[in-house]
Design a protein around this motif. Structure first.
Motif, PDB file in Angstrom:
ATOM      1  N   MET A  30       0.836  -1.204   0.000  1.00  0.00           N
ATOM      2  CA  MET A  30       0.000   0.000   0.000  1.00  0.00           C
ATOM      3  C   MET A  30       0.868   1.251   0.000  1.00  0.00           C
ATOM      4  N   LEU A  31       1.896   1.266   0.813  1.00  0.00           N
ATOM      5  CA  LEU A  31       2.771   2.437   0.869  1.00  0.00           C
ATOM      6  C   LEU A  31       3.467   2.673  -0.466  1.00  0.00           C
ATOM      7  N   GLN A  32       3.912   1.626  -1.103  1.00  0.00           N
ATOM      8  CA  GLN A  32       4.616   1.782  -2.373  1.00  0.00           C
ATOM      9  C   GLN A  32       3.680   2.210  -3.496  1.00  0.00           C
ATOM     10  N   LEU A  33       2.465   1.652  -3.522  1.00  0.00           N
ATOM     11  CA  LEU A  33       1.520   2.043  -4.565  1.00  0.00           C
ATOM     12  C   LEU A  33       1.055   3.483  -4.384  1.00  0.00           C
ATOM     13  N   VAL A  34       0.833   3.886  -3.150  1.00  0.00           N
ATOM     14  CA  VAL A  34       0.443   5.273  -2.898  1.00  0.00           C
ATOM     15  C   VAL A  34       1.577   6.215  -3.287  1.00  0.00           C
ATOM     16  N   ASN A  35       2.808   5.816  -3.035  1.00  0.00           N
ATOM     17  CA  ASN A  35       3.953   6.639  -3.441  1.00  0.00           C
ATOM     18  C   ASN A  35       4.042   6.754  -4.952  1.00  0.00           C
ATOM     19  N   ALA A  36       3.786   5.660  -5.671  1.00  0.00           N
ATOM     20  CA  ALA A  36       3.825   5.701  -7.132  1.00  0.00           C
ATOM     21  C   ALA A  36       2.723   6.596  -7.685  1.00  0.00           C
ATOM     22  N   VAL A  37       1.513   6.490  -7.129  1.00  0.00           N
ATOM     23  CA  VAL A  37       0.391   7.308  -7.604  1.00  0.00           C
ATOM     24  C   VAL A  37       0.652   8.788  -7.316  1.00  0.00           C
ATOM     25  N   ALA A  38       1.189   9.088  -6.138  1.00  0.00           N
ATOM     26  CA  ALA A  38       1.492  10.487  -5.809  1.00  0.00           C
ATOM     27  C   ALA A  38       2.545  11.066  -6.756  1.00  0.00           C
ATOM     28  N   SER A  39       3.534  10.268  -7.147  1.00  0.00           N
ATOM     29  CA  SER A  39       4.557  10.757  -8.084  1.00  0.00           C
ATOM     30  C   SER A  39       3.963  11.012  -9.468  1.00  0.00           C
TER      31      SER A  39
END
Length: 587
Positions: A362-371
């Motif tokens: 979840m943390l990695q996917l949210v980071n990718a979407v935010a970028s």
């Protein structure tokens, strides 16, 4: 020899058993001399006197056998042999009863061995003239088999024809194999897999000896076995090539194409591993057929190329090409060897999903979407189980970015990206063995049921607790990898030192300084203990080479194997000698 006279009279004399007679029979031998007789039910074989065949007559007599039926000296207790003793002849096979199915214990019914070719046989049996199996090429698949058409070697018995093996319904796996169609080319390009098992594995914990703080073993001096094997497999996948390929030799600046797709959901899209002739690095090249050059939209490609996110695969290049026979779109990405999608890892292979892993994803996917949103981009169909790849342990990345924008598809909304993240986590949670916590369940529902007014920055603040936990895990992993890299740091230094020593020894310079280097080489690699056994100690090699490279003042006694030469020198003096001799070789 103590003999029980009461029992000796019932024991057959050994001389009767071995020689057929006993010369002490009437001279005090205490054993029984009764000759064994055959049972009346067992018939005697027909015999023919040997003298009737040879016409020999003589009055010389030799002792008679226990089984002889000759009774010319029946009045004498000592039976003797003479030339009138008939010879034994086995019964004829044709006279025996052949109607029985199994072998009989009677002598006349024992079957006689008949060599191959001496009679008729039924069924398959071994024939020395049968040729060896040779896989047939595809052009001969419809013709006669090699076993039926091969000539019979000369010098072999050919009384019985070669029986071909029965035909099998299983297809021949060698027919379409290029190795057997082109054996010469395949033998020159034979690929041998890495032999990972040749490395000495670490013993199990129950067999590991306890070590004091100042002690170490060879396994602590090098990389762990699991990390070493993982790196070897990735390196092997990166250097893999494909022989007898019908693919183009090069596509623009990229060459050595190897298909690496594991699934073919998109029939017009294939992924290749390629090498770049510009920088020599390995990349992943996605080819999409049926795309004309004028329909490709490069408007947002610069934004994708400038995107730098740890959870998104970098886009390197994009262009249209005619190298495959038709117009197609080519998109080049960074290559991550042996990577798998989330669908392959958890749906096909059946990997175990834990709650800690879901928080991490979840943390990695949210980071990718935010970028992506910071660059004005959207996932647009890339956030699903088939497009998210696992590159390392618990490390995921969004792949196939920019393809939808290049094809001119309608751009997706930011809310759709958030919902896609919730759907991915919801599908992964279905494979959990235990129930997830209420906090994680509510968080996934919040992502799945979001709207256009979703505050991504505020959501990142809600999961900050898990963020710090994941950050701590990454720091520990970084410390571990740095410690392993430090253990391999000295390998290059010692390798350079051993290279200098071997160059000097291979030149065979006749001077005293080279003799000192040879004695030091024997001191490390050619030592024997007091029992005459060679000493193989890895720690001794590493310690002495480290002392030599540092050039300490410690002195060492160097003795030749024949004890005729002895030199006392410090490690600093030996290092200076090696440097001076190596400079002479270079000049």
């Amino acid at each position: 020899m103590n003999i029980n006279l009461d029992n000796a009279k019932d024991t057959l004399c050994k001389n009767i058993t071995i020689y057929g007679y006993c010369k002490f029979e009437n001279k005090g031998c205490a054993f029984s001399h009764r000759r064994p007789t055959l049972p009346p039910s067992q018939s005697q074989p027909q015999i023919t006197p040997l003298v009737q065949q040879l016409n020999i007559t003589s009055s010389f007599e030799i002792p008679s056998s226990a089984g002889s039926t000759h009774s010319s000296h029946s009045s004498d207790s000592k039976r003797k042999y003479d030339f009138n003793t008939p010879s034994f002849q086995p019964s004829n096979l044709n006279n025996s009863n052949s109607s029985t199915k199994f072998a009989s214990p009677k002598v006349e019914q024992i079957p006689v061995f008949v060599p191959d070719g001496g009679g008729s046989s039924s069924g398959y049996k071994f024939n020395a003239s049968t040729p060896s199996f040779t896989p047939a090429p595809a052009s001969q698949a419809s013709g006669a088999s090699p076993a039926a058409t091969a000539p019979i070697p000369t010098g072999m018995p050919s009384t019985q024809p070669v029986v071909p093996p029965p035909q099998s319904s299983t297809p021949n796996p060698y027919l379409n194999d290029p190795y057997y169609q082109h054996p010469a080319a395949a033998a020159a390009a034979t690929k041998y897999p890495l032999q990972y098992h040749l490395y000495a594995p670490q013993p199990p914990p129950r067999l590991t000896l306890p070590l004091t703080p100042h002690e170490s073993n060879p396994h602590l001096l090098f990389l762990p076995n699991d990390l070493r094997e993982t790196l070897h497999r990735k390196n092997e996948a990166s250097l893999q090539t494909m022989i007898h390929s019908s693919l183009p030799v090069s596509v623009n600046q990229y060459h050595s194409l190897v298909p690496i797709d594991r699934n073919y959901q998109d029939g017009n899209s294939i992924l290749y591993k390629v090498f770049s002739s510009f920088d020599g690095n390995v990349y992943a090249m996605r080819k999409i057929d049926g795309i004309e050059s004028d329909s490709i939209n490069f408007t947002k490609f610069k934004k994708w190329k400038s995107l730098n996110c740890a959870n998104v695969v970098n886009v390197v290049d994009s262009f249209s090409s005619l190298s495959f026979g038709g117009s197609c779109l080519i998109v080049v990405f960074d290559y991550f060897p042996n990577s798998m999608t989330l669908y392959e890892q958890y749906k096909k292979v059946g990997g175990i999903v834990t709650e800690e892993m879901l928080w991490n994803y979840m943390l990695q996917l949210v980071n990718a979407v935010a970028s992506l949103h910071e660059k004005g981009l959207t996932g647009n169909g890339t956030i699903n189980l088939n497009k998210i790849i696992i590159t390392n342990s618990d490390r995921i990345r969004l792949s196939n970015g920019s393809i939808s924008d290049l094809l001119g598809d309608e751009p997706g909304s930011r809310a759709e990206d958030i919902v896609s993240v919730g759907r991915v986590l919801s599908e992964l949670s279905q494979g959990m063995r235990n129930r997830i916590s209420e906090e994680l369940s509510m968080t996934i529902q919040e992502l799945t049921n979001t709207g256009d007014q979703f505050d991504l920055a505020g959501f990142q603040g809600k999961i900050s607790k898990q963020l710090f936990s994941n950050f701590d895990k990454l720091q520990n992993s970084n410390d571990f990898l740095e410690a392993q890299l430090t253990s391999e740091l000295e390998n290059a230094r010692l390798f350079r030192l051993m290279t200098k020593i071997n160059y000097i020894l291979s030149n065979n310079l006749p001077n005293e300084q080279v003799k000192t280097i040879k004695l030091f080489h024997n001191f490390i690699f050619n030592c024997f203990d007091e029992m005459g056994k060679r000493i193989i100690d890895l720690s001794k090699v590493i310690i002495n080479l480290n002392k030599l490279d540092c050039g300490i003042d410690e002195k060492v006694l160097l003795v030749s194997n024949d004890d005729n030469e002895c030199i006392i020198a410090s490690f600093k003096e030996i290092r200076d000698i090696i440097d001076s001799q190596f400079r002479i070789i270079r000049e």
